[in-house]
Design an enzyme around this catalytic site. Structure first.
Site, PDB file in Angstrom:
ATOM      1  N   SER A   1       0.797  -1.232   0.000  1.00 30.55           N
ATOM      2  CA  SER A   1       0.000   0.000   0.000  1.00 30.55           C
ATOM      3  C   SER A   1       0.828   1.280   0.000  1.00 30.55           C
ATOM      4  CB  SER A   1      -0.925   0.034   1.211  1.00 30.55           C
ATOM      5  OG  SER A   1      -1.928  -0.949   1.076  1.00 30.55           O
TER       6      SER A   1
ATOM      7  N   LYS B   1       0.497   3.453  -2.943  1.00 33.83           N
ATOM      8  CA  LYS B   1      -0.615   4.382  -3.138  1.00 33.83           C
ATOM      9  C   LYS B   1      -0.173   5.838  -3.061  1.00 33.83           C
ATOM     10  CE  LYS B   1      -3.715   0.821  -1.384  1.00 33.83           C
ATOM     11  NZ  LYS B   1      -4.456   0.265  -0.228  1.00 33.83           N
TER      12      LYS B   1
ATOM     13  N   TYR C   1      -3.880  -2.273 -10.325  1.00 37.25           N
ATOM     14  CA  TYR C   1      -3.788  -2.190  -8.864  1.00 37.25           C
ATOM     15  C   TYR C   1      -2.852  -3.262  -8.300  1.00 37.25           C
ATOM     16  CZ  TYR C   1      -5.293  -2.199  -3.985  1.00 37.25           C
ATOM     17  OH  TYR C   1      -5.322  -2.150  -2.620  1.00 37.25           O
TER      18      TYR C   1
ATOM     19  N   TYR D   1      -4.809   3.411   7.885  1.00 38.80           N
ATOM     20  CA  TYR D   1      -6.152   2.841   7.998  1.00 38.80           C
ATOM     21  C   TYR D   1      -6.807   3.305   9.303  1.00 38.80           C
ATOM     22  CZ  TYR D   1      -3.707   0.011   4.601  1.00 38.80           C
ATOM     23  OH  TYR D   1      -2.940  -0.403   3.566  1.00 38.80           O
TER      24      TYR D   1
ATOM     25  N   VAL E   1       1.296  -3.687   3.880  1.00 36.64           N
ATOM     26  CA  VAL E   1       1.133  -4.971   4.545  1.00 36.64           C
ATOM     27  C   VAL E   1       2.384  -5.842   4.384  1.00 36.64           C
ATOM     28  CG1 VAL E   1       0.086  -6.322   2.695  1.00 36.64           C
ATOM     29  CG2 VAL E   1      -0.783  -6.570   5.017  1.00 36.64           C
TER      30      VAL E   1
END
Lengths: 309, 309, 309, 309
Positions: free
Chosen positions: B66, B69, B193, B245, B263
């Site tokens: 992630s 991103k 993605y 998150y 992760v």
């Protein structure tokens, strides 16, 4: 930066948003807030090195409402430290300030100390071994100490109206009490909470009172430590992430400073290592934050380049 | 600060958490992640004035997941600017990274670009007038540019596994497509993605690649502007509020810096006007963020006093 | 009751709602449904003792849509019995027919077989050891058997459109697959589901096909047991509680019979020990159930006194 | 059916579940309920043609709790008719009996009259132009009338405990008051509600009191109309769909009759055109319904073939 240049920044920023003054919608759930003149606008900057700048109604008192939660959070952290986090989380909520949904999902533990449910837990903790009157006096004494201004007090008309319109908050307290997260009576908790939200202060007084948060917990005027550097930074982090309810992301995006708004139209923003900015404009946006106040802070942050990000 | 003192800070911080190494739980939803040695630990600090310090496995590549991103958000903001906010909000979500509840409540508009749904919209935008292959190459080219390292690439074993395990993400894309918030085919969006999350980089390369975010969008090594100062600050604000998150509040509370976790166990933290810190430790906490990595960043921020709050 | 008196009941009821015909809104998510004439209205009653009455467009075929879920539930209960309830609950959902919120809360187990998610699980079970084509043929064969009408088939234009517009359903299937509650491929499940919803039948055929549910699972015309008495009653209980999505309470309140509606404007209601009523009127109310059809059933139940409560 | 055969059905059914007696968990949120002997078991069937059968502790009074909501719903429908549905819906909730989530989503309008929030609205309506004492007396008078038993009264120890433990319900009332769906004071509403839930009745008295619901609103013993046929059927429809909270589907599936349970362990089931069955066994299942009582009703319905579906 001199007083002159500080004043120029503030003037320039406030003039850039002057045509917006009067926009938004004044809070109307109680008469004492509903009748505030939407054209009021004040701003006050105080810096750690003693400079200051004021604009418009900077010395006029208004209802600080949820901004008061910063003061009670400071008192509670000084009282019980990190034990607080067993009873309140410190995460953004993603929901409206008075939402009860999250409370049911997470069994009575509010998401953070700045949504209503969280601040009601703060009031419950302040009631420990104190009457409601003594708890309220403790908050006022603290404000007198950190502001150097002994006249700061409660607008009793507002307080009475708040209590009469407290059904949503009463719902939150009863819910948390059913989850064993409230120790005192519901009416005592509401009395502390509503009085506390009904404190009146001016932009100048608010900026003065929060200087310690810009200097790692140390008040540069009284030369007193108000809270440890570690906890001061943590209060700022909660202001940064949760200070504007479900528009906290938007405030961080536009202003880039830790801040806390109130439904009376005030917003305080902390500039770490520099000072404190307070603005007041009673017209609110759809999220319950001062519409013009946010624009003013955005302009001040841009012109001064005080964005911490 | 000299290289020596920077190195001492990093050494001291890393040693303080050394007994934690091996804690947490390695991501196990795909074999290529599950077999990573939980005892790996790396850290790399690069500063704007050219200093650097490294610790442990700082040069070993891992799956950035992630963290990618941040790169796609930068590309998309450069491509369409504030138009992005019609398709993704920039508020903390208050829910898990792969939650679909919020998406139904808010009719297919993800809360922010860092939850899975939001990043899938970023992939959709990157596909505009490009094939999946070209979109992925655009991301890699950008990484080569900002890292000065042309060998950064995709771990294809990871990418294939991600695609095979993409049902939850496929659910999110189909949902948004039913709300008209996805323009390309579901399989193209997932291809971009999943490949994008499967990029491998080292701590050193990640710190190097994000230097521009510590200097208002300007890369001090290549002397190139990567993004406008305004948008750079906005990326930082989203990292600050949404980078971890539903544990973003905890990260801000403990570390006090904008950051983004993956992760794979990596976390990058931006220190505005100073530099970038990257840590890597594959054991995750319950929120899916590196357990030891967060502790290491907390120690580095405390010892260096780089907390921006 | 004679055919004459049955006809009088139906005539009287249908005439009482005639001024409503044309009300509501035809489903418009696919062209083949959108162009159905909103003024169509048909009704057919068949009783266990061989009487029948028809009104209006009772012999015209229309898209049965979700009414098909009663047939697949019957097939699946015959196939695996009460094992079904490990994969689907049998509780009212309290949410819209295509909601994904409940699915996330309850980890991929749909609330009941009549919301979309639940019916998609039925399709997955029908695919066990069969191709999509064979599964669809199994359903058609069953319909031919219980209706005595071998021409019942699929409207392929509708089926193709359904598949093209299946993103919301695809989202549900991928979500459940990520929870291990789908065994076949997503596209096979959607193929069975969409074809199955695209079956065309008339009011007369629907009433004929469901006679077994009025006689504890036994078809009085072919003299065959279709399903055990126990399971027949259980299908009726699910129709009673969940047959009209989040307006099931309203249907029970007004009509008082187990029923199942489809977005094509059809509604079938079971009168235990008496017979079956089917109405068709394509204009839908806000909950996606036939507006005039519900009124017609309310009038029929009132005049005939067939309400079972 | 003769008294003898009715007695045989009841005996046979009760004996078939005798080995389950003592299963489940007695409600323990107040002492007066917690100390009830879990081995108690009673059942009473009364039919419209004057037959009756009793088993075990059929004449012993117990706390009827939520079963009382059927009586207040009857009174309120007689008082204001379908106007009730502006303030309470009649749909299954899909959530637990005391959930506040749905209330926030639907702005203070409860899903149905049998979840706590809905029954609190019923209490508010019963308070119209009456004191709490008069409202409670109105309910008792109604019970004396429909039971022919003037000694039915309130267990004051239970009532006092209920009031002391009413924080969750107080939360619901305050919430609805903030949505303008409560007219009286919160304490008056809670007083009516808690007293009302604290009525003690036996299985025999409950079956007797609800005979009118089996005969379209007409009491066959006193020969009086209690409520119109239409409204009687509607009460039954709400019992059928919402009588067992989020296990209503399971009750309909297993028993197939309109019913209402209480946390005291009682369940009343209506057999339209036949009679009323009441069972009592204090051990509850996970949904708060009598575990053995449900099994007993399932057996009675199976043996008697009284399932209406």
């Amino acid at each position: 930066m001199t007083n002159t240049s500080l004043g120029k920044i503030l003037d320039s920023a406030c003039r850039s948003i002057q045509n917006q003054i009067g926009s938004g919608k004044v809070a109307n759930y109680i008469p004492a807030l509903a009748r505030v003149d939407i054209k009021k606008f004040g701003a006050a900057i105080l810096t750690l090195n003693g400079e200051s700048a004021f604009f418009g109604d900077a010395y006029e008192s208004f209802s600080i409402q949820s901004i008061s939660k910063v003061f009670s959070l400071t008192l509670v952290l000084n009282q019980i430290g990190d034990k607080l986090w067993k009873r309140v989380h410190h995460e953004p909520s993603g929901n409206a300030f008075n939402s009860i949904v999250q409370l049911e999902m997470e069994r009575g533990i509010p998401r953070n100390p700045f949504i209503n449910a969280g601040a009601l837990v703060l009031s419950d903790i302040l009631l420990k071994d104190r009457t409601p009157e003594a708890s309220i006096q403790t908050i006022l004494n603290f404000l007198h100490e950190i502001s150097g201004e002994g006249r700061i007090g409660i607008n009793h008309e507002v307080a009475i109206s708040e209590l009469e319109n407290a059904h949503r908050n009463a719902s939150l307290v009863h819910f948390m009490k059913s989850c064993n997260n409230i120790e005192n009576t519901v009416s005592d908790v509401l009395e502390v909470y509503c009085n506390h939200c009904s404190i009146s202060m001016s932009c100048e007084e608010l900026s003065r009172s929060m200087l310690f948060l810009a200097k790692e917990g140390f008040d540069p005027i009284s030369n007193k430590r108000i809270i440890s550097p570690e906890l001061a930074r943590r209060i700022n982090s909660i202001m940064m992430l949760c200070g504007h309810y479900d528009a906290s992301g938007d405030f961080a995006y536009r202003v880039g400073l830790p801040g806390k708004s109130g439904v009376g139209g005030g917003i305080v923003a902390i500039v770490p290592d520099v000072g404190v900015i307070t603005v007041w404009s009673p017209g609110l946006n759809n999220n319950g934050n001062s519409l013009v106040g946010t624009s003013a802070l955005e302009a001040i942050a841009r012109i001064s380049n005080w964005n911490i990000l």
